[in-house]
Design a protein around this motif. Structure first.
Motif, short mmCIF file in Angstrom:
data_model
loop_
_atom_site.label_atom_id
_atom_site.label_comp_id
_atom_site.label_asym_id
_atom_site.label_seq_id
_atom_site.Cartn_x
_atom_site.Cartn_y
_atom_site.Cartn_z
N GLY A 1 -19.99 4.85 26.87
CA GLY A 1 -19.18 5.89 26.25
C GLY A 1 -17.71 5.71 26.58
N GLY A 2 -16.87 6.58 26.00
CA GLY A 2 -15.46 6.52 26.29
C GLY A 2 -14.63 7.20 25.23
N LEU A 3 -13.33 6.92 25.29
CA LEU A 3 -12.35 7.49 24.36
C LEU A 3 -11.91 6.41 23.39
N VAL A 4 -11.92 6.76 22.11
CA VAL A 4 -11.52 5.79 21.09
C VAL A 4 -10.81 6.53 19.97
N SER B 1 -14.49 1.59 17.41
CA SER B 1 -15.90 1.28 17.66
C SER B 1 -16.24 1.43 19.14
N LEU B 2 -17.49 1.77 19.37
CA LEU B 2 -18.06 1.80 20.71
C LEU B 2 -19.50 1.33 20.63
N ARG B 3 -20.01 0.83 21.75
CA ARG B 3 -21.42 0.45 21.81
C ARG B 3 -22.06 1.11 23.03
N LEU B 4 -23.09 1.88 22.77
CA LEU B 4 -23.83 2.52 23.85
C LEU B 4 -25.09 1.72 24.17
N THR C 1 -17.45 13.16 18.08
CA THR C 1 -17.24 13.52 19.48
C THR C 1 -18.39 14.38 19.99
N ALA C 2 -19.01 13.92 21.08
CA ALA C 2 -20.17 14.62 21.63
C ALA C 2 -20.62 13.89 22.90
N VAL C 3 -21.55 14.51 23.60
CA VAL C 3 -22.28 13.81 24.66
C VAL C 3 -23.51 13.18 24.00
N SER D 1 -38.54 11.05 27.86
CA SER D 1 -37.57 10.99 28.95
C SER D 1 -36.16 10.96 28.37
N TRP D 2 -35.21 11.50 29.15
CA TRP D 2 -33.83 11.61 28.69
C TRP D 2 -32.87 10.93 29.65
N GLY D 3 -31.85 10.30 29.08
CA GLY D 3 -30.78 9.76 29.89
C GLY D 3 -29.86 10.87 30.37
N GLN D 4 -28.91 10.48 31.21
CA GLN D 4 -28.01 11.47 31.81
C GLN D 4 -26.92 11.92 30.86
N GLY D 5 -26.75 11.21 29.77
CA GLY D 5 -25.71 11.55 28.80
C GLY D 5 -24.43 10.78 29.07
N THR D 6 -23.78 10.40 27.99
CA THR D 6 -22.49 9.71 28.10
C THR D 6 -21.54 10.30 27.07
N GLN D 7 -20.33 10.57 27.50
CA GLN D 7 -19.35 11.24 26.64
C GLN D 7 -18.70 10.24 25.68
N VAL D 8 -18.68 10.61 24.42
CA VAL D 8 -17.94 9.86 23.40
C VAL D 8 -16.90 10.80 22.82
N THR D 9 -15.64 10.40 22.90
CA THR D 9 -14.55 11.21 22.37
C THR D 9 -13.76 10.38 21.38
N VAL D 10 -13.62 10.91 20.17
CA VAL D 10 -12.90 10.22 19.11
C VAL D 10 -11.67 11.04 18.78
N SER D 11 -10.51 10.46 18.99
CA SER D 11 -9.25 11.16 18.72
C SER D 11 -8.78 10.88 17.30
N SER D 12 -8.10 11.86 16.75
CA SER D 12 -7.62 11.72 15.36
C SER D 12 -6.25 11.11 15.30
#
Length: 121
Positions: free
Chosen positions: A9-12, A17-20, A90-92, A110-121
């Motif tokens: 995850g991260g800020l883009v 693009s991002l790859r989880l 934008t979401a976890v 089962s669930w992962g811990q979650g990773t934040q994805v933030t998309v700025s305009s």
């Protein structure tokens, strides 16, 4: 017991693009369906995409043509390639893996811990 570890995850910026990735570890189980969900602030968790053991894939309408799910069974890993990202993405993001103990029909999600994805305009 299955442990899931997410990364990527991260800020883009919009259009980027991002790859989880989500790797499952443990023993004594068979992995069936693998998928990704997301939860934006103030909203319910929603399905993004899933892929079955036989590579049947389903996407939410909002991500079709932009996000691609895949899996590597040898590595027990599921990926989500996200292209042409929008601020509304934008979401976890949570990895979800369905397994059953070998020799049984006892299925567990089962669930992962979650990773934040933030998309700025």
């Amino acid at each position: 017991q299955v442990q899931l570890v997410e990364s990527g995850g991260g800020l883009v910026q919009a259009g980027g693009s991002l790859r989880l990735s989500c790797a499952a570890s443990g023993s004594g189980f068979r992995i069936n369906r693998m998928g990704w969900y997301r939860q934006a602030p103030g909203k319910q968790r929603e399905l993004v995409a899933y892929i079955t053991r036989t590579d049947v894939i389903n996407y939410a309408d909002s991500v079709k043509g932009r996000l691609t799910i895949s899996r590597d069974n040898a590595k027990n890993t599921v990926y989500l390639q996200m292209n042409s990202l929008k601020p509304e993405d934008t979401a976890v993001y949570y990895c979800n893996v369905n397994t059953n103990s070998i020799g049984t029909l006892r299925f567990i999600d089962s669930w992962g811990q979650g990773t934040q994805v933030t998309v700025s305009s």
